[in-house]
Design an enzyme around this catalytic site. Sequence first.
Site, PDB file in Angstrom:
ATOM      1  N   PRO A   9      14.111  18.516  54.770  1.00 48.38           N
ATOM      2  CA  PRO A   9      14.552  18.142  54.243  1.00 48.38           C
ATOM      3  C   PRO A   9      15.092  17.175  54.799  1.00 48.38           C
ATOM      4  O   PRO A   9      15.357  18.031  55.895  1.00 48.38           O
ATOM      5  CB  PRO A   9      15.421  19.932  53.768  1.00 48.38           C
ATOM      6  CG  PRO A   9      14.470  20.672  54.680  1.00 48.38           C
ATOM      7  CD  PRO A   9      13.393  20.087  54.554  1.00 48.38           C
ATOM      8  N   ASN A  10      16.332  16.462  53.857  1.00 49.05           N
ATOM      9  CA  ASN A  10      16.965  15.661  54.668  1.00 49.05           C
ATOM     10  C   ASN A  10      17.018  14.570  54.982  1.00 49.05           C
ATOM     11  O   ASN A  10      17.718  13.778  55.871  1.00 49.05           O
ATOM     12  CB  ASN A  10      18.752  16.171  54.754  1.00 49.05           C
ATOM     13  CG  ASN A  10      19.231  17.469  54.366  1.00 49.05           C
ATOM     14  OD1 ASN A  10      19.467  16.739  52.351  1.00 49.05           O
ATOM     15  ND2 ASN A  10      19.014  18.355  53.963  1.00 49.05           N
ATOM     16  N   ARG A  17      23.102  10.135  56.846  1.00 51.36           N
ATOM     17  CA  ARG A  17      23.498  11.446  57.163  1.00 51.36           C
ATOM     18  C   ARG A  17      23.883  11.748  58.647  1.00 51.36           C
ATOM     19  O   ARG A  17      23.722  11.136  60.065  1.00 51.36           O
ATOM     20  CB  ARG A  17      22.851  12.751  57.411  1.00 51.36           C
ATOM     21  CG  ARG A  17      21.455  13.118  57.702  1.00 51.36           C
ATOM     22  CD  ARG A  17      20.422  13.784  57.422  1.00 51.36           C
ATOM     23  NE  ARG A  17      21.027  14.994  57.628  1.00 51.36           N
ATOM     24  CZ  ARG A  17      20.185  16.211  58.656  1.00 51.36           C
ATOM     25  NH1 ARG A  17      18.486  15.547  58.675  1.00 51.36           N
ATOM     26  NH2 ARG A  17      20.285  17.283  58.180  1.00 51.36           N
ATOM     27  N   TYR A  22      22.693  12.481  64.261  1.00 53.39           N
ATOM     28  CA  TYR A  22      21.435  11.915  64.281  1.00 53.39           C
ATOM     29  C   TYR A  22      21.287  10.675  64.917  1.00 53.39           C
ATOM     30  O   TYR A  22      20.151  10.323  64.729  1.00 53.39           O
ATOM     31  CB  TYR A  22      21.283  12.415  62.693  1.00 53.39           C
ATOM     32  CG  TYR A  22      20.346  13.702  62.850  1.00 53.39           C
ATOM     33  CD1 TYR A  22      19.792  14.488  62.815  1.00 53.39           C
ATOM     34  CD2 TYR A  22      21.844  14.605  61.303  1.00 53.39           C
ATOM     35  CE1 TYR A  22      20.142  16.116  62.978  1.00 53.39           C
ATOM     36  CE2 TYR A  22      21.800  15.347  61.744  1.00 53.39           C
ATOM     37  CZ  TYR A  22      20.700  16.686  61.999  1.00 53.39           C
ATOM     38  OH  TYR A  22      20.738  18.542  61.489  1.00 53.39           O
ATOM     39  N   ASN A  73       8.984  18.767  61.245  1.00 60.11           N
ATOM     40  CA  ASN A  73      10.356  18.623  62.073  1.00 60.11           C
ATOM     41  C   ASN A  73      10.753  19.081  60.614  1.00 60.11           C
ATOM     42  O   ASN A  73      10.742  18.267  59.157  1.00 60.11           O
ATOM     43  CB  ASN A  73      10.849  17.032  62.251  1.00 60.11           C
ATOM     44  CG  ASN A  73      12.158  17.420  62.506  1.00 60.11           C
ATOM     45  OD1 ASN A  73      13.046  18.727  62.429  1.00 60.11           O
ATOM     46  ND2 ASN A  73      13.644  16.326  62.371  1.00 60.11           N
ATOM     47  N   ALA A  76      15.753  22.025  58.125  1.00 57.22           N
ATOM     48  CA  ALA A  76      16.942  23.404  58.048  1.00 57.22           C
ATOM     49  C   ALA A  76      15.759  24.613  58.143  1.00 57.22           C
ATOM     50  O   ALA A  76      16.293  25.606  58.296  1.00 57.22           O
ATOM     51  CB  ALA A  76      18.021  23.074  57.049  1.00 57.22           C
ATOM     52  N   HIS A  79      15.203  27.025  60.074  1.00 56.57           N
ATOM     53  CA  HIS A  79      15.066  28.767  60.364  1.00 56.57           C
ATOM     54  C   HIS A  79      15.647  29.534  59.533  1.00 56.57           C
ATOM     55  O   HIS A  79      16.469  30.446  59.600  1.00 56.57           O
ATOM     56  CB  HIS A  79      16.888  28.172  60.798  1.00 56.57           C
ATOM     57  CG  HIS A  79      17.510  27.151  61.661  1.00 56.57           C
ATOM     58  ND1 HIS A  79      16.911  26.908  63.144  1.00 56.57           N
ATOM     59  CD2 HIS A  79      17.644  25.626  60.854  1.00 56.57           C
ATOM     60  CE1 HIS A  79      17.483  25.861  63.310  1.00 56.57           C
ATOM     61  NE2 HIS A  79      17.304  24.779  62.482  1.00 56.57           N
ATOM     62  N   ASP A  86       4.196  30.493  57.846  1.00 56.82           N
ATOM     63  CA  ASP A  86       2.505  31.368  57.136  1.00 56.82           C
ATOM     64  C   ASP A  86       1.535  30.322  57.043  1.00 56.82           C
ATOM     65  O   ASP A  86       0.209  30.107  57.608  1.00 56.82           O
ATOM     66  CB  ASP A  86       3.264  32.304  55.987  1.00 56.82           C
ATOM     67  CG  ASP A  86       3.420  33.155  57.031  1.00 56.82           C
ATOM     68  OD1 ASP A  86       3.436  33.619  57.607  1.00 56.82           O
ATOM     69  OD2 ASP A  86       3.953  34.159  55.873  1.00 56.82           O
ATOM     70  N   GLU A  97       6.529  21.135  67.196  1.00 52.53           N
ATOM     71  CA  GLU A  97       7.574  21.520  66.414  1.00 52.53           C
ATOM     72  C   GLU A  97       7.960  20.106  67.084  1.00 52.53           C
ATOM     73  O   GLU A  97       8.646  20.291  68.456  1.00 52.53           O
ATOM     74  CB  GLU A  97       7.777  22.593  66.585  1.00 52.53           C
ATOM     75  CG  GLU A  97       9.638  22.690  65.731  1.00 52.53           C
ATOM     76  CD  GLU A  97      10.529  24.262  65.654  1.00 52.53           C
ATOM     77  OE1 GLU A  97       9.807  25.288  66.528  1.00 52.53           O
ATOM     78  OE2 GLU A  97      11.192  24.360  65.608  1.00 52.53           O
ATOM     79  N   HIS A  99      12.638  18.412  67.170  1.00 51.49           N
ATOM     80  CA  HIS A  99      13.934  18.293  66.180  1.00 51.49           C
ATOM     81  C   HIS A  99      14.517  16.854  66.983  1.00 51.49           C
ATOM     82  O   HIS A  99      14.619  16.983  68.656  1.00 51.49           O
ATOM     83  CB  HIS A  99      14.769  19.211  66.343  1.00 51.49           C
ATOM     84  CG  HIS A  99      14.225  20.770  65.936  1.00 51.49           C
ATOM     85  ND1 HIS A  99      14.248  20.754  64.562  1.00 51.49           N
ATOM     86  CD2 HIS A  99      13.137  21.454  66.644  1.00 51.49           C
ATOM     87  CE1 HIS A  99      13.738  22.331  63.672  1.00 51.49           C
ATOM     88  NE2 HIS A  99      12.956  22.475  65.277  1.00 51.49           N
ATOM     89  N   SER A 101      17.698  16.268  67.462  1.00 56.62           N
ATOM     90  CA  SER A 101      19.188  17.430  67.709  1.00 56.62           C
ATOM     91  C   SER A 101      18.869  18.129  68.358  1.00 56.62           C
ATOM     92  O   SER A 101      18.011  19.001  68.619  1.00 56.62           O
ATOM     93  CB  SER A 101      20.321  17.683  66.850  1.00 56.62           C
ATOM     94  OG  SER A 101      19.696  18.483  66.119  1.00 56.62           O
ATOM     95  N   ARG A 106      23.892  23.619  69.340  1.00 56.27           N
ATOM     96  CA  ARG A 106      24.313  23.459  67.952  1.00 56.27           C
ATOM     97  C   ARG A 106      25.010  25.166  67.415  1.00 56.27           C
ATOM     98  O   ARG A 106      25.190  25.755  68.231  1.00 56.27           O
ATOM     99  CB  ARG A 106      23.826  22.903  67.127  1.00 56.27           C
ATOM    100  CG  ARG A 106      23.198  21.365  67.837  1.00 56.27           C
ATOM    101  CD  ARG A 106      23.112  21.048  66.463  1.00 56.27           C
ATOM    102  NE  ARG A 106      23.249  20.573  65.259  1.00 56.27           N
ATOM    103  CZ  ARG A 106      23.224  20.034  64.200  1.00 56.27           C
ATOM    104  NH1 ARG A 106      21.232  19.498  64.905  1.00 56.27           N
ATOM    105  NH2 ARG A 106      23.555  20.410  63.082  1.00 56.27           N
ATOM    106  N   ARG A 110      21.345  27.569  64.403  1.00 49.02           N
ATOM    107  CA  ARG A 110      20.199  27.119  64.763  1.00 49.02           C
ATOM    108  C   ARG A 110      19.128  27.270  65.602  1.00 49.02           C
ATOM    109  O   ARG A 110      18.330  26.999  65.841  1.00 49.02           O
ATOM    110  CB  ARG A 110      20.532  25.297  65.073  1.00 49.02           C
ATOM    111  CG  ARG A 110      21.643  24.634  63.372  1.00 49.02           C
ATOM    112  CD  ARG A 110      21.652  23.523  63.525  1.00 49.02           C
ATOM    113  NE  ARG A 110      22.896  23.176  62.503  1.00 49.02           N
ATOM    114  CZ  ARG A 110      22.291  23.247  61.259  1.00 49.02           C
ATOM    115  NH1 ARG A 110      21.733  22.276  60.987  1.00 49.02           N
ATOM    116  NH2 ARG A 110      23.507  21.955  60.722  1.00 49.02           N
TER     117      ARG A 110
HETATM  118  C1  DQA Z   1      16.602  18.918  62.528  1.00 48.41           C
HETATM  119  C2  DQA Z   1      17.970  20.630  63.204  1.00 48.41           C
HETATM  120  C3  DQA Z   1      17.733  21.284  61.749  1.00 48.41           C
HETATM  121  O1  DQA Z   1      18.786  22.863  62.562  1.00 48.41           O
HETATM  122  C4  DQA Z   1      18.922  20.779  60.507  1.00 48.41           C
HETATM  123  O2  DQA Z   1      19.087  21.024  59.905  1.00 48.41           O
HETATM  124  C5  DQA Z   1      18.036  19.381  60.393  1.00 48.41           C
HETATM  125  C6  DQA Z   1      17.273  18.631  61.630  1.00 48.41           C
HETATM  126  C7  DQA Z   1      16.912  18.529  64.009  1.00 48.41           C
HETATM  127  O3  DQA Z   1      15.985  16.769  64.126  1.00 48.41           O
HETATM  128  O4  DQA Z   1      17.697  18.243  64.531  1.00 48.41           O
HETATM  129  O5  DQA Z   1      17.768  18.894  59.533  1.00 48.41           O
HETATM  130  O6  DQA Z   1      15.795  19.673  62.468  1.00 48.41           O
END
Ligand code: DQA
Length: 144
Positions: A9-10, A17, A22, A73, A76, A79, A86, A97, A99, A101, A106, A110
């Site tokens: 998401p996002n 954003r 980011y 990635n 959110a 978390h 699963d 995995e 990320h 950031s 943070r 997170r």
């Molecule tokens: C993220 C870190 C997450 O905490 C956050 O909710 C994101 C982006 C990152 O790529 O740093 O949406 O996964």
Amino acid sequence: MKVLIINGPNLNFLGIREPEIYGRQTYADLLAYINDYCAGQDIEAQFFQSNHEGAIIDAIQDAYGKMDGMIINPGAYSHTSIAILDALKAVGLPTVEVHLSDIAGREPFRRHSYISQACLSTISGLHFKGYVEALRLLQDTVNK
Ligand code: DQA
């Protein structure tokens, strides 16, 4: 090597954003950056982005028997999502995995990722480079 690269998401809002966290590069820039690395390697990258937990789970299940590895990635959902954890455990593909950031530096909420438990490694805070580091790690693992 066939790799599915999942962004949650996002992440389709990269460049818009919170650019102070980011960066100003877009999701399309991210795909171009990854494709650039893959072009010089024996890697076929497929991309999937969704803002929906169930759609991400469907994509993970769909990779079973088709892909050699995955990069995720989860945004959110990292978390919160035992269901994505699963799904990764169910398909059992080598997964890294990523990320953008540094989630450890943070907000406290997170700092914990459910997803890490099912992954070879968690790469955090390297922005776009994290995805290429993840590809390198998968190459070492899959081509062993
Ligand atoms: C993220 C870190 C997450 O905490 C956050 O909710 C994101 C982006 C990152 O790529 O740093 O949406 O996964």
